[in-house]
Scaffold this active site. Structure first.
Site, PDB file in Angstrom:
ATOM      1  N   GLN A   1       9.889   2.344   1.675  1.00 20.86           N
ATOM      2  CA  GLN A   1       9.279   2.075   2.988  1.00 20.86           C
ATOM      3  C   GLN A   1       9.825   0.769   3.588  1.00 20.86           C
ATOM      4  O   GLN A   1      10.175  -0.168   2.838  1.00 20.86           O
ATOM      5  CB  GLN A   1       7.744   1.931   2.869  1.00 20.86           C
ATOM      6  CG  GLN A   1       7.003   3.249   2.785  1.00 20.86           C
ATOM      7  CD  GLN A   1       6.821   3.752   1.370  1.00 20.86           C
ATOM      8  OE1 GLN A   1       6.751   2.966   0.406  1.00 20.86           O
ATOM      9  NE2 GLN A   1       6.774   5.075   1.224  1.00 20.86           N
ATOM     10  N   CYS A  43      -0.170   1.632   3.348  1.00 19.52           N
ATOM     11  CA  CYS A  43       0.693   1.529   2.171  1.00 19.52           C
ATOM     12  C   CYS A  43       0.090   0.449   1.276  1.00 19.52           C
ATOM     13  O   CYS A  43       0.117  -0.731   1.643  1.00 19.52           O
ATOM     14  CB  CYS A  43       2.131   1.168   2.569  1.00 19.52           C
ATOM     15  SG  CYS A  43       3.212   0.955   1.146  1.00 19.52           S
ATOM     16  N   GLY A  44      -0.462   0.873   0.142  1.00 15.73           N
ATOM     17  CA  GLY A  44      -1.189  -0.061  -0.720  1.00 15.73           C
ATOM     18  C   GLY A  44      -0.268  -1.051  -1.419  1.00 15.73           C
ATOM     19  O   GLY A  44      -0.490  -2.267  -1.375  1.00 15.73           O
ATOM     20  N   ASN A  45       0.793  -0.546  -2.063  1.00 16.74           N
ATOM     21  CA  ASN A  45       1.724  -1.465  -2.748  1.00 16.74           C
ATOM     22  C   ASN A  45       2.354  -2.415  -1.740  1.00 16.74           C
ATOM     23  O   ASN A  45       2.568  -3.602  -2.018  1.00 16.74           O
ATOM     24  CB  ASN A  45       2.834  -0.661  -3.454  1.00 16.74           C
ATOM     25  CG  ASN A  45       2.318   0.077  -4.677  1.00 16.74           C
ATOM     26  OD1 ASN A  45       1.445  -0.416  -5.386  1.00 16.74           O
ATOM     27  ND2 ASN A  45       2.822   1.275  -4.905  1.00 16.74           N
ATOM     28  N   HIS A  99      -3.935  12.153   1.325  1.00 13.48           N
ATOM     29  CA  HIS A  99      -3.553  12.393  -0.073  1.00 13.48           C
ATOM     30  C   HIS A  99      -4.165  13.694  -0.573  1.00 13.48           C
ATOM     31  O   HIS A  99      -5.352  13.953  -0.341  1.00 13.48           O
ATOM     32  CB  HIS A  99      -4.051  11.245  -0.956  1.00 13.48           C
ATOM     33  CG  HIS A  99      -3.326   9.963  -0.707  1.00 13.48           C
ATOM     34  ND1 HIS A  99      -2.183   9.616  -1.386  1.00 13.48           N
ATOM     35  CD2 HIS A  99      -3.558   8.961   0.182  1.00 13.48           C
ATOM     36  CE1 HIS A  99      -1.742   8.449  -0.933  1.00 13.48           C
ATOM     37  NE2 HIS A  99      -2.548   8.030   0.023  1.00 13.48           N
ATOM     38  N   GLU A 132       5.551  11.262  -2.611  1.00 15.15           N
ATOM     39  CA  GLU A 132       5.085  10.681  -1.348  1.00 15.15           C
ATOM     40  C   GLU A 132       5.634  11.402  -0.118  1.00 15.15           C
ATOM     41  O   GLU A 132       6.813  11.789  -0.079  1.00 15.15           O
ATOM     42  CB  GLU A 132       5.502   9.199  -1.258  1.00 15.15           C
ATOM     43  CG  GLU A 132       4.704   8.283  -2.160  1.00 15.15           C
ATOM     44  CD  GLU A 132       4.831   6.841  -1.732  1.00 15.15           C
ATOM     45  OE1 GLU A 132       5.041   6.582  -0.528  1.00 15.15           O
ATOM     46  OE2 GLU A 132       4.729   5.964  -2.610  1.00 15.15           O
ATOM     47  N   ARG A 133       4.770  11.544   0.883  1.00 16.07           N
ATOM     48  CA  ARG A 133       5.202  12.001   2.210  1.00 16.07           C
ATOM     49  C   ARG A 133       6.297  11.043   2.702  1.00 16.07           C
ATOM     50  O   ARG A 133       6.132   9.832   2.595  1.00 16.07           O
ATOM     51  CB  ARG A 133       4.018  11.973   3.167  1.00 16.07           C
ATOM     52  CG  ARG A 133       4.308  12.286   4.610  1.00 16.07           C
ATOM     53  CD  ARG A 133       3.076  12.250   5.489  1.00 16.07           C
ATOM     54  NE  ARG A 133       2.465  10.930   5.567  1.00 16.07           N
ATOM     55  CZ  ARG A 133       1.472  10.624   6.402  1.00 16.07           C
ATOM     56  NH1 ARG A 133       0.939  11.554   7.192  1.00 16.07           N
ATOM     57  NH2 ARG A 133       0.963   9.403   6.407  1.00 16.07           N
ATOM     58  N   CYS A 172       2.386   4.461  -6.245  1.00 18.33           N
ATOM     59  CA  CYS A 172       1.810   4.647  -4.905  1.00 18.33           C
ATOM     60  C   CYS A 172       0.404   4.053  -4.922  1.00 18.33           C
ATOM     61  O   CYS A 172      -0.477   4.579  -5.611  1.00 18.33           O
ATOM     62  CB  CYS A 172       1.769   6.135  -4.547  1.00 18.33           C
ATOM     63  SG  CYS A 172       1.106   6.457  -2.896  1.00 18.33           S
ATOM     64  N   GLY A 199      -2.166   6.142  -3.168  1.00 20.88           N
ATOM     65  CA  GLY A 199      -2.320   7.351  -3.985  1.00 20.88           C
ATOM     66  C   GLY A 199      -3.182   7.101  -5.206  1.00 20.88           C
ATOM     67  O   GLY A 199      -3.997   7.946  -5.591  1.00 20.88           O
TER      68      GLY A 199
HETATM   69  N1  LIG Z   1       4.257   7.693   1.860  1.00 23.22           N
HETATM   70  C1  LIG Z   1       2.985   7.168   2.377  1.00 23.22           C
HETATM   71  C2  LIG Z   1       3.160   5.704   2.850  1.00 23.22           C
HETATM   72  C3  LIG Z   1       3.430   4.746   1.687  1.00 23.22           C
HETATM   73  C4  LIG Z   1       2.306   4.762   0.680  1.00 23.22           C
HETATM   74  C5  LIG Z   1       2.613   4.154  -0.700  1.00 23.22           C
HETATM   75  N2  LIG Z   1       3.931   3.599  -0.856  1.00 23.22           N
HETATM   76  C6  LIG Z   1       1.515   3.181  -1.146  1.00 23.22           C
HETATM   77  O1  LIG Z   1       1.784   2.274  -1.944  1.00 23.22           O
HETATM   78  O2  LIG Z   1       0.346   3.391  -0.723  1.00 23.22           O
HETATM   79  C7  LIG Z   1       2.539   8.052   3.561  1.00 23.22           C
HETATM   80  O3  LIG Z   1       3.386   8.734   4.146  1.00 23.22           O
HETATM   81  O4  LIG Z   1       1.327   8.044   3.851  1.00 23.22           O
END
Ligand SMILES: N[C@H](CCC[C@H](N)C(=O)O)C(=O)O
Length: 274
Positions: free
Chosen positions: A44, A73-75, A159, A208-209, A217, A220
């Protein structure tokens, strides 16, 4: 344009200061920055902008590697907290950031970990979104000719949670992409494969989307613990073992925020012509 490369348990980011730099982020530019051969490479791209919401200290925009802008995006939130302090944009150990998915509270801990108030999960079909007549613990779906049952939770971003006996053997590469674009999820979906080890520990892999399977994630992990708790399988504090390492998730219960604690690492900084 200046950038900093960071990661949270191997989920990696290009982080850009859009407070002191003028940045016109587009899906094309996000894709180029994320390209692991022609660009910098990341899951990301994270933009730090001045806040629009008076309750927030910064605005936090998130672009997946496919260029799509998303809600949470949590991380990345943990990396943002470290970024603004390292870059001299912020001095206090706590801050609030606004995302498309809502407000997030960040707390830099003395041990270097970052604690995040991810806000409360959203569980109504319309909020996730999932195309379903009513809220359910498990939603039956036909995918790739087989019938699966998934949980569905939003942490601002959508999710799906699929319980498996062994994450190592889970068909992540096949069911991940098929579920991510399943018509039941009009905005797409992140797909978590959850193996419950005990009420206090789980293993999780996430397709991941907009990025594919990542090493971790954060949102997630929050969504999987929420679902596991609603399913009566998990307690209020859970250690989530991801491929890239562990997160500790704490969810007191419905209507309460989900707390996530984990690391945030700075890898290198650089400049790229845009
Ligand atoms: N792929 C996720 C965004 C990044 C989430 C992930 N990298 C995290 O740490 O929450 C989405 O399309 O909603």
């Amino acid at each position: 344009m200046r950038f900093v490369k960071m990661h949270g348990l191997g989920n990696d980011f290009v982080v850009i200061d859009a407070v002191r730099q003028r940045v016109e982020m587009t899906p094309e530019l996000a894709r180029r920055l994320a390209d692991r051969r022609r660009g910098i490479g990341c899951d990301q791209v994270l933009l730090v902008e001045p806040a629009a919401d008076p309750r927030a200290d910064f605005r936090y925009r998130i672009f997946n590697a496919d260029g799509g802008e998303v809600e949470q995006c949590g991380n990345g939130a943990r990396c943002l907290a470290r970024f603004v302090v390292d870059e001299g944009l912020w001095q206090a150990p706590r801050l609030v950031v606004e995302t498309r998915g809502g407000l997030v509270g960040l707390f830099l801990e003395p041990d270097g970990q970052v604690r995040v108030d991810m806000g409360p999960p959203r569980l109504e079909p319309a909020e996730i979104p999932i195309d379903a007549p009513a809220r359910a613990l498990r939603y039956p779906l036909e995918v790739e000719g087989e019938r699966v049952e998934v949980g569905a939770v939003s942490m601002g971003n959508p999710h799906a949670v699929l319980e498996v006996a062994d994450v190592a053997a889970a068909p992540v590469g096949r069911l991940g992409p098929a579920l991510q674009r399943h018509p039941a999820f009009p905005a797409g979906v992140n797909v978590g494969f959850l193996q419950v080890l005990s009420p206090e520990a789980v293993r999780l892999r996430v397709y991941e989307r907009g990025a594919g399977e990542t090493e971790a994630c954060g949102s997630g992990a929050c969504a999987a613990v929420v679902w596991g708790r609603l399913a009566g399988r998990l307690g209020p504090r859970v250690r989530v073992h991801l491929r890239g390492g562990d997160l500790v998730i704490h969810w007191p219960g419905e209507g309460e925020p989900v707390w996530m604690t984990g690391p945030a690492e700075r890898v290198f900084e650089g400049r790229i012509r845009t």
